[in-house]
Enzyme design. Sequence first.
Site, short mmCIF file in Angstrom:
data_model
loop_
_atom_site.label_atom_id
_atom_site.label_comp_id
_atom_site.label_asym_id
_atom_site.label_seq_id
_atom_site.Cartn_x
_atom_site.Cartn_y
_atom_site.Cartn_z
N ASP A 31 11.86 -2.07 -4.76
CA ASP A 31 11.97 -1.32 -6.08
C ASP A 31 11.74 -1.89 -7.33
OD1 ASP A 31 11.89 1.12 -7.37
OD2 ASP A 31 13.84 1.81 -6.56
N TYR A 52 2.94 4.42 -10.60
CA TYR A 52 2.93 5.83 -10.56
C TYR A 52 1.50 6.50 -10.89
CZ TYR A 52 4.36 10.80 -11.17
OH TYR A 52 4.51 12.14 -10.93
N THR A 53 0.67 6.66 -9.95
CA THR A 53 -0.76 6.96 -10.21
C THR A 53 -1.17 8.41 -10.21
OG1 THR A 53 -1.41 6.26 -7.89
CG2 THR A 53 -1.31 4.39 -9.62
N TYR A 116 0.29 9.57 -18.00
CA TYR A 116 -0.17 8.32 -17.35
C TYR A 116 -0.32 6.98 -18.22
CZ TYR A 116 -2.67 5.02 -14.31
OH TYR A 116 -2.97 4.05 -13.60
N LYS A 120 1.62 3.65 -18.92
CA LYS A 120 1.18 2.31 -18.58
C LYS A 120 1.32 1.42 -19.83
CE LYS A 120 -0.68 1.42 -15.22
NZ LYS A 120 0.09 0.34 -14.08
N TRP A 139 -11.45 2.44 -12.20
CA TRP A 139 -12.11 3.10 -11.23
C TRP A 139 -12.24 2.42 -9.91
CZ3 TRP A 139 -17.13 5.93 -12.84
CH2 TRP A 139 -17.01 6.57 -14.08
#
Length: 282
Positions: A31, A52-53, A116, A120, A139
């Site tokens: 983790d 976390y996407t 998001y 990031k 992508w």
Amino acid sequence: MILVPGGRGQLGHDLAALSPSVRPMSSAELDVTSVTAADLAGATAVINCAAYTAVDAAETDEARAFEVNAVGPGLLAEACASLGIPLIHVSTDYVFSGDGTQPYEPSDPVGPKSAYGRTKLEGERRVLEAGGWVVRTAWVYGVHGSNFVKTMAALESSRPSLSVVDDQLGSPTWSKHLAAGLLELASVLPDERLLHATNGGETTWFRFAQAIFEELGADPARVQPCTTADFPRPAPRPAYSVLSGAAWAAAGLRPLPHWRSALSDAFQAGVVAPRTGAAPLE
């Protein structure tokens, strides 16, 4: 041994398939939000795929996204630095505003428009501050896990036609090619710490979907163009996501192949399972 947190996804599977020295690890096994140097015992390098996407969910769950996308990479970078081992952290095109008109260089100004993207970007900052490497990509699709290619293939077999956004531009990237690039980076470790890696060329989601139909042997005319405004989402999508590979090549790393040939190769590799007994749509 190269440890890969978040290694049970499509990129982690490809990293493990390409090198016996890779050890993919799930979030239950490692983790990143609580990682310490002791968790990295025996590692010679770390490639961080944990993220976390859920782009839309992050708009209302930014605290959790921040833990995984910013705090986690920072802790991982500190642990790697304390052990003297390199960390390669995978990031995203979402750190840019998406308002560009030419391929983004790593040094171009950032300006994320989504939760998001903000989380990031903070993860990037913490990794670079601790001396790690950051690789932005975009992508991504692969044999393992869910992705745009598999979604389009499923829709092709169930709908006579579909509409796909034609006003967002980017570079589809096969996870196997990205994995090979990351492993090469881990062996070279250039001075440049912030790089971009995608398959070459550019296209829209609409034209990408048409290419997927071509690979399926289906009529690409069944895919119709639409606009982003036709399909509003909680998180804004970048209108322009093309990342320049110039810095990657300048660092002595092999450019990834063009996106269209990569898609053909991915189909040969089984990114979409062969159909058995499916009747063609009329």
